[in-house]
Scaffold this motif. Structure first.
Motif, PDB file in Angstrom:
ATOM      1  N   VAL A  42      62.085  70.634  25.109  1.00 24.09           N
ATOM      2  CA  VAL A  42      62.555  70.995  26.442  1.00 24.09           C
ATOM      3  C   VAL A  42      61.328  71.075  27.353  1.00 24.09           C
ATOM      4  N   ASP A  43      61.167  70.049  28.172  1.00 28.29           N
ATOM      5  CA  ASP A  43      60.023  69.969  29.088  1.00 28.29           C
ATOM      6  C   ASP A  43      60.424  69.072  30.251  1.00 28.29           C
ATOM      7  N   ASP A  44      60.129  69.487  31.455  1.00 27.88           N
ATOM      8  CA  ASP A  44      60.522  68.708  32.626  1.00 27.88           C
ATOM      9  C   ASP A  44      59.488  67.663  33.040  1.00 27.88           C
ATOM     10  N   ASN A  45      58.354  67.615  32.365  1.00 27.46           N
ATOM     11  CA  ASN A  45      57.301  66.660  32.686  1.00 27.46           C
ATOM     12  C   ASN A  45      57.543  65.357  31.906  1.00 27.46           C
ATOM     13  N   PRO A  46      57.869  64.258  32.606  1.00 24.82           N
ATOM     14  CA  PRO A  46      58.163  62.996  31.921  1.00 24.82           C
ATOM     15  C   PRO A  46      57.013  62.487  31.045  1.00 24.82           C
ATOM     16  N   LEU A  47      55.776  62.696  31.472  1.00 27.59           N
ATOM     17  CA  LEU A  47      54.638  62.255  30.665  1.00 27.59           C
ATOM     18  C   LEU A  47      54.556  63.051  29.363  1.00 27.59           C
ATOM     19  N   MET A  48      54.736  64.362  29.440  1.00 33.71           N
ATOM     20  CA  MET A  48      54.727  65.189  28.223  1.00 33.71           C
ATOM     21  C   MET A  48      55.867  64.776  27.298  1.00 33.71           C
ATOM     22  N   GLN A  49      57.040  64.533  27.874  1.00 35.65           N
ATOM     23  CA  GLN A  49      58.184  64.089  27.076  1.00 35.65           C
ATOM     24  C   GLN A  49      57.836  62.822  26.313  1.00 35.65           C
ATOM     25  N   GLN A  50      57.259  61.865  27.022  1.00 36.26           N
ATOM     26  CA  GLN A  50      56.952  60.569  26.414  1.00 36.26           C
ATOM     27  C   GLN A  50      55.888  60.698  25.334  1.00 36.26           C
ATOM     28  N   VAL A  51      54.819  61.415  25.621  1.00 37.15           N
ATOM     29  CA  VAL A  51      53.722  61.550  24.657  1.00 37.15           C
ATOM     30  C   VAL A  51      54.189  62.262  23.393  1.00 37.15           C
ATOM     31  N   ILE A  52      54.827  63.412  23.561  1.00 36.56           N
ATOM     32  CA  ILE A  52      55.263  64.186  22.392  1.00 36.56           C
ATOM     33  C   ILE A  52      56.339  63.444  21.613  1.00 36.56           C
ATOM     34  N   ASN A  53      57.305  62.883  22.313  1.00 37.28           N
ATOM     35  CA  ASN A  53      58.367  62.141  21.639  1.00 37.28           C
ATOM     36  C   ASN A  53      57.799  60.968  20.846  1.00 37.28           C
TER      37      ASN A  53
END
Length: 132
Positions: A6-17
């Motif tokens: 659960v994170d609203d930052n698209p870059l964080m979503q992409q990197v972690i995912n």
């Protein structure tokens, strides 16, 4: 799903995912607290990774709500914050199991995820806590 991010930052979503998927984990992404609640409504969840500040609510408030859902009381939760040490005490008080400061060290992330997901898998075999 093994992990709910659960994170609203698209870059964080992409990197972690991308990182976790490359290591064999299944990840669902939610950008808001409401998205997170919808994601756990009918899927297996072995680990929660929640940003401390979301557009619609704070991470600790979301964790309280998630932990009240059937089967979620003991689901491990990792707090993620860009404010670093300022949020550490607050996460412990809110019931998070672990705190990771942004930028996230990917080796530390992987070790943490392995510990909690593998621990959950060995205790539940997919049939107890963290399942709704």
């Amino acid at each position: 799903m093994q992990i709910l991010l659960v994170d609203d930052n698209p870059l964080m979503q992409q990197v972690i995912n991308s990182f976790l998927v490359s290591h064999g984990y299944s990840v669902a992404i939610a950008a808001t607290g409401q998205d997170a609640l919808a994601a756990v409504s009918d899927e297996v969840c072995r680990l929660l990774m929640i940003d401390m500040r979301l557009p619609d609510q704070d991470g600790p408030d979301l964790l309280v709500i998630l932990r009240q859902l059937p089967g979620m009381a003991h689901c491990p939760a990792i707090a993620v914050s860009g404010l670093g040490e300022e949020d550490r005490e607050r996460t412990v008080a809110a019931g998070f199991d672990m705190f990771l400061a942004k930028p996230i060290d990917l080796d530390e992330l992987l070790a943490t995820v392995q510990r909690y997901v593998d621990q959950q898998a060995s205790h539940t075999n997919g049939t107890q806590d963290c399942i709704r």
